[in-house]
Design a protein around this motif. Structure first.
Motif, PDB file in Angstrom:
ATOM      1  N   PRO A 129       2.925  86.401  57.135  1.00 15.60           N
ATOM      2  CA  PRO A 129       4.003  85.999  56.229  1.00 15.60           C
ATOM      3  C   PRO A 129       4.766  84.812  56.805  1.00 15.60           C
ATOM      4  N   ALA A 130       5.225  83.931  55.929  1.00 17.61           N
ATOM      5  CA  ALA A 130       5.987  82.765  56.374  1.00 17.61           C
ATOM      6  C   ALA A 130       7.294  83.204  57.030  1.00 17.61           C
ATOM      7  N   PRO A 131       7.763  82.497  58.057  1.00 19.11           N
ATOM      8  CA  PRO A 131       8.985  82.891  58.759  1.00 19.11           C
ATOM      9  C   PRO A 131      10.250  82.513  57.999  1.00 19.11           C
ATOM     10  N   LEU A 132      11.338  83.173  58.338  1.00 18.10           N
ATOM     11  CA  LEU A 132      12.679  82.845  57.846  1.00 18.10           C
ATOM     12  C   LEU A 132      12.797  82.964  56.338  1.00 18.10           C
ATOM     13  N   THR A 133      11.917  83.756  55.727  1.00 14.42           N
ATOM     14  CA  THR A 133      11.988  83.946  54.270  1.00 14.42           C
ATOM     15  C   THR A 133      11.877  85.431  53.958  1.00 14.42           C
ATOM     16  N   PRO A 134      12.963  86.179  54.136  1.00 16.81           N
ATOM     17  CA  PRO A 134      12.903  87.620  53.862  1.00 16.81           C
ATOM     18  C   PRO A 134      12.460  87.866  52.429  1.00 16.81           C
ATOM     19  N   GLY A 321      20.869  85.182  76.222  1.00 12.51           N
ATOM     20  CA  GLY A 321      22.082  85.184  75.414  1.00 12.51           C
ATOM     21  C   GLY A 321      21.851  85.168  73.921  1.00 12.51           C
ATOM     22  N   GLU A 322      20.604  85.259  73.477  1.00 17.96           N
ATOM     23  CA  GLU A 322      20.316  85.191  72.045  1.00 17.96           C
ATOM     24  C   GLU A 322      19.749  86.493  71.491  1.00 17.96           C
ATOM     25  N   SER A 323      19.921  87.572  72.198  1.00 20.14           N
ATOM     26  CA  SER A 323      19.331  88.834  71.756  1.00 20.14           C
ATOM     27  C   SER A 323      19.800  89.229  70.368  1.00 20.14           C
ATOM     28  N   SER A 324      21.055  89.000  70.072  1.00 25.92           N
ATOM     29  CA  SER A 324      21.590  89.417  68.777  1.00 25.92           C
ATOM     30  C   SER A 324      20.906  88.684  67.629  1.00 25.92           C
ATOM     31  N   THR A 325      20.414  87.462  67.904  1.00 29.67           N
ATOM     32  CA  THR A 325      19.705  86.710  66.875  1.00 29.67           C
ATOM     33  C   THR A 325      18.218  87.012  66.879  1.00 29.67           C
ATOM     34  N   LEU A 326      17.644  87.090  68.088  1.00 30.13           N
ATOM     35  CA  LEU A 326      16.206  87.293  68.208  1.00 30.13           C
ATOM     36  C   LEU A 326      15.760  88.581  67.533  1.00 30.13           C
ATOM     37  N   PHE A 327      16.556  89.621  67.648  1.00 30.73           N
ATOM     38  CA  PHE A 327      16.154  90.931  67.161  1.00 30.73           C
ATOM     39  C   PHE A 327      16.972  91.353  65.952  1.00 30.73           C
ATOM     40  N   SER A 328      17.339  90.379  65.138  1.00 24.48           N
ATOM     41  CA  SER A 328      18.039  90.663  63.890  1.00 24.48           C
ATOM     42  C   SER A 328      17.116  90.370  62.727  1.00 24.48           C
ATOM     43  N   SER A 329      17.578  90.636  61.535  1.00 16.87           N
ATOM     44  CA  SER A 329      16.764  90.397  60.343  1.00 16.87           C
ATOM     45  C   SER A 329      16.503  88.914  60.120  1.00 16.87           C
ATOM     46  N   ARG A 332      13.101  88.618  61.319  1.00 20.03           N
ATOM     47  CA  ARG A 332      12.240  89.744  60.964  1.00 20.03           C
ATOM     48  C   ARG A 332      11.344  90.125  62.142  1.00 20.03           C
ATOM     49  N   PRO A 333      11.946  90.416  63.323  1.00 23.66           N
ATOM     50  CA  PRO A 333      11.140  90.494  64.549  1.00 23.66           C
ATOM     51  C   PRO A 333      10.265  91.727  64.669  1.00 23.66           C
ATOM     52  N   LEU A 334      10.703  92.872  64.143  1.00 24.46           N
ATOM     53  CA  LEU A 334       9.954  94.094  64.406  1.00 24.46           C
ATOM     54  C   LEU A 334       8.588  94.096  63.734  1.00 24.46           C
ATOM     55  N   SER A 335       8.456  93.396  62.627  1.00 22.55           N
ATOM     56  CA  SER A 335       7.178  93.376  61.924  1.00 22.55           C
ATOM     57  C   SER A 335       6.417  92.073  62.124  1.00 22.55           C
ATOM     58  N   SER A 336       7.102  91.015  62.504  1.00 18.39           N
ATOM     59  CA  SER A 336       6.453  89.710  62.640  1.00 18.39           C
ATOM     60  C   SER A 336       5.947  89.508  64.054  1.00 18.39           C
ATOM     61  N   PRO A 337       4.790  88.859  64.210  1.00 17.18           N
ATOM     62  CA  PRO A 337       4.269  88.584  65.551  1.00 17.18           C
ATOM     63  C   PRO A 337       5.186  87.659  66.340  1.00 17.18           C
ATOM     64  N   THR A 338       5.255  87.889  67.636  1.00 19.03           N
ATOM     65  CA  THR A 338       6.036  87.028  68.528  1.00 19.03           C
ATOM     66  C   THR A 338       5.177  85.917  69.115  1.00 19.03           C
ATOM     67  N   ARG A 339       3.887  85.943  68.851  1.00 17.24           N
ATOM     68  CA  ARG A 339       2.987  84.841  69.192  1.00 17.24           C
ATOM     69  C   ARG A 339       2.204  84.507  67.931  1.00 17.24           C
ATOM     70  N   ALA A 340       2.155  83.229  67.584  1.00 13.40           N
ATOM     71  CA  ALA A 340       1.496  82.841  66.336  1.00 13.40           C
ATOM     72  C   ALA A 340       1.161  81.370  66.364  1.00 13.40           C
ATOM     73  N   PRO A 367      20.278  77.904  60.333  1.00 16.98           N
ATOM     74  CA  PRO A 367      21.660  77.630  60.757  1.00 16.98           C
ATOM     75  C   PRO A 367      21.728  77.258  62.240  1.00 16.98           C
ATOM     76  N   ALA A 368      22.543  76.263  62.533  1.00 17.35           N
ATOM     77  CA  ALA A 368      22.658  75.783  63.914  1.00 17.35           C
ATOM     78  C   ALA A 368      23.197  76.864  64.840  1.00 17.35           C
ATOM     79  N   THR A 369      23.983  77.785  64.324  1.00 19.69           N
ATOM     80  CA  THR A 369      24.562  78.843  65.172  1.00 19.69           C
ATOM     81  C   THR A 369      23.531  79.888  65.582  1.00 19.69           C
ATOM     82  N   GLN A 370      22.402  79.935  64.890  1.00 20.86           N
ATOM     83  CA  GLN A 370      21.378  80.929  65.193  1.00 20.86           C
ATOM     84  C   GLN A 370      20.103  80.332  65.780  1.00 20.86           C
ATOM     85  N   TYR A 371      19.947  79.036  65.636  1.00 21.47           N
ATOM     86  CA  TYR A 371      18.720  78.367  66.068  1.00 21.47           C
ATOM     87  C   TYR A 371      19.065  77.483  67.264  1.00 21.47           C
TER      88      TYR A 371
END
Length: 540
Positions: A129-134, A321-329, A332-340, A367-371
């Motif tokens: 699935p394409a990223p950043l498109t829930p 320092g980015e855990s709150s973003t990395l593992f948030s919706s 979509r980290p839990l279902s999306s591959p972390t290597r692609a 968003p610049a605050t999350q990326y």
């Protein structure tokens, strides 16, 4: 010169093979003819194409029930079986794919005869699935196959080309040829001995090939668009077409096997899986007058998602320092591959995404605050190495197969199939796996025969080592069968091992459920079952 020929045939021009010197020619020698032979023994499933012998089925009466033969036609549409020549280390290779939407995965397998041994390669290339498109609405988002399509034409050639360079650099040069090399003279024939590069260098060559193909998809198109030196400006239409693969996402699992050392390497980028069935030499038993075996289960890979502790730790280390973003919706980290592969929106700098959005109809930047610290994904594979034993078999499957079946079920079902069809796999007297007392004739036609056994299988019938039987007590179907979990049965009627796994992953012995799943139209199909692609490799 052999692998340069392959690269020119299969790779895009932007994958550059290094020039082959005399040492390379020494290793490859007269293997050009065997390379051409390898071309014609190519076993490839183009899951997005139709063939005259296997046309797409058109249903004119939606209320008519599907016959057994029609169901089989759908299941067998993309299957292939290939028996390599003796001495390749592989007795048989089966593969198949079943797709609700064509083009979302590709299966590749190839054999390269060399003077001293044989290389075998096989892989599954999947679309993510394409990223950043829930997903929004009642149906999952559509998946682009652009990146997987590029992989299908380039990854195998890139890996084999890099390995050819590596092996050639390790060819020991006999003193007889030293003077000729010193004076720049060419060397013909098979003058060089078989090279043995260090295992870590083989791993690095495979990793470099993965990363090179990824750069071709996600980096070079952007460089060509934003730094174009053409006299005419890049048009929006050209840019959109060039960036299609970069905006998509794909994964790959790739196997590399050498027949003389019996070393198997599995490289994984994504969420596919490889499991090995290893025959137990003791506890053999006889049923219906035939010898049968049980199998150990060895899981060779682990899915690369945020639910994988090692992948989670790697992301935290790379992006402190980015855990709150990395593992948030957001990701979509839990279902999306972390290597692609590809997945540009999680690799490109935000400044580049702003330019693409402003000038070339690119997606809005995150968003610049999350990326904060791209890239967040890598295409570098994790490589597992195992030495294959006689009687082993390997199953490569995409994530959908293992959502439906456990590791133990996959090995048990393949082992049950093998116990019945061993004559279809091990067709020569040299293969000791055959029962010496069986009078069943050897068949190379793969046509169904009358089976002197009950084709229905309970979980307790699956031939896995008793210590693995805990994995046989559940059934992970998206569409729960009518029967209870404990009474769910499997079916053993196919002459292709990969099709056998697909049939049982979808519905087991429940024909009504199988027909219902295969009749479900898009887009509802993705809510009930996913694309399934399988390789089954039986080693000599």
């Amino acid at each position: 010169m052999m692998f340069r020929h392959f690269s020119r045939r299969f790779a895009y021009s932007c994958i550059h093979a290094r020039t082959f010197d005399n040492r390379t020619r020494l290793f490859l020698g007269t293997t050009l003819t065997t390379a051409i032979y390898g071309l014609y023994t190519l076993n490839t499933i183009h899951a997005d194409e139709e063939t005259p012998s296997k046309p797409a089925r058109k249903w004119t009466d939606p209320d008519a029930g599907l016959t057994v033969s029609t169901l089989d036609e759908l299941l067998h549409k993309h299957e292939t079986s290939f028996i390599p020549d003796e001495g390749r280390g592989i007795a048989r290779q089966d593969a198949t794919a079943i797709l609700p939407k064509p083009g979302t995965l590709y299966l590749r397998a190839m054999f390269y005869p060399l003077p001293s041994h044989c290389w075998g390669t096989f892989g599954i290339l999947t679309s993510n699935p394409a990223p950043l498109t829930p997903p929004s609405g009642p149906y999952p988002e559509r998946i682009s196959n652009a990146a997987a399509h590029v992989l299908s034409h380039n990854l195998n050639a890139a890996i084999v080309g890099r390995l050819a360079d590596l092996f050639s650099s390790h060819v020991p040069i006999p003193s007889f040829y030293a003077d000729r090399l010193a004076y720049g003279e060419g060397i013909g024939g098979n003058g060089g001995a078989r090279p043995y590069p260090p295992p870590e260098e083989i791993d690095n060559a495979i990793k470099e090939a993965f990363l090179a193909v990824d750069a071709m998809i996600v980096k070079e198109p952007v460089d060509n668009i934003l730094n174009s030196k053409h006299s005419k400006p890049i048009t929006k239409a050209t840019a959109v077409n060039t960036l299609n693969a970069g905006y998509a996402s794909a994964g790959a699992i790739f196997g590399f096997f050498e027949s003389d050392t019996r070393v198997l390497k599995i490289a994984l980028t994504g969420d596919s899986r490889a499991v090995l069935g290893r025959r137990i030499p003791i506890n053999s038993k006889a049923k219906h007058g035939k010898e049968e075996f049980e199998f150990d289960v060895e899981v060779l890979t682990t899915e690369q998602t945020a639910s994988n502790p090692s992948e989670r730790a790697r992301l935290i280390e790379e992006h402190p320092g980015e855990s709150s973003t990395l593992f948030s919706s957001f990701f979509r980290p839990l279902s999306s591959p972390t290597r692609a592969f590809a997945t540009g929106p999680l690799k490109w700098p935000r400044s580049i995404q702003e330019r693409l959005h402003a000038d070339f109809l690119g997606d809005p930047p995150p968003p610049a605050t999350q990326y904060l610290s791209p890239p967040y994904l890598t295409a570098e594979p994790v490589i597992t190495t195992v030495e294959v034993r006689p009687g082993d078999f390997l199953v490569l499957g995409n994530a959908a197969l293992f959502k439906q079946l456990s590791n133990e079920e996959v090995i048990g079902l393949t082992g049950a199939w093998l116990n019945v069809n061993k004559r279809r796999v091990y067709t020569t007297p040299e293969n000791a796996y055959l029962s010496s007392t069986s009078s069943e004739p050897v068949s190379a036609s793969f046509t169904p025969a009358v089976q002197p056994y009950q084709p229905l299988l309970e979980r307790s019938d699956l031939p896995v080592n008793p210590r693995f039987r805990a994995g046989l007590s559940w059934f992970k179907s998206k569409s729960p069968p009518k029967s209870t979990q404990d009474s769910q049965k499997f079916l053993n009627v196919d002459t292709n091992a990969a099709t056998h796994l697909v049939r049982n992953a979808l519905a087991g012995a429940d024909r009504d459920l199988l027909e219902a799943l295969l009749r479900t139209p898009e887009p509802r199909t993705k809510k009930l079952w996913d694309d399934i692609g399988v390789h089954v490799i039986f080693f000599q």
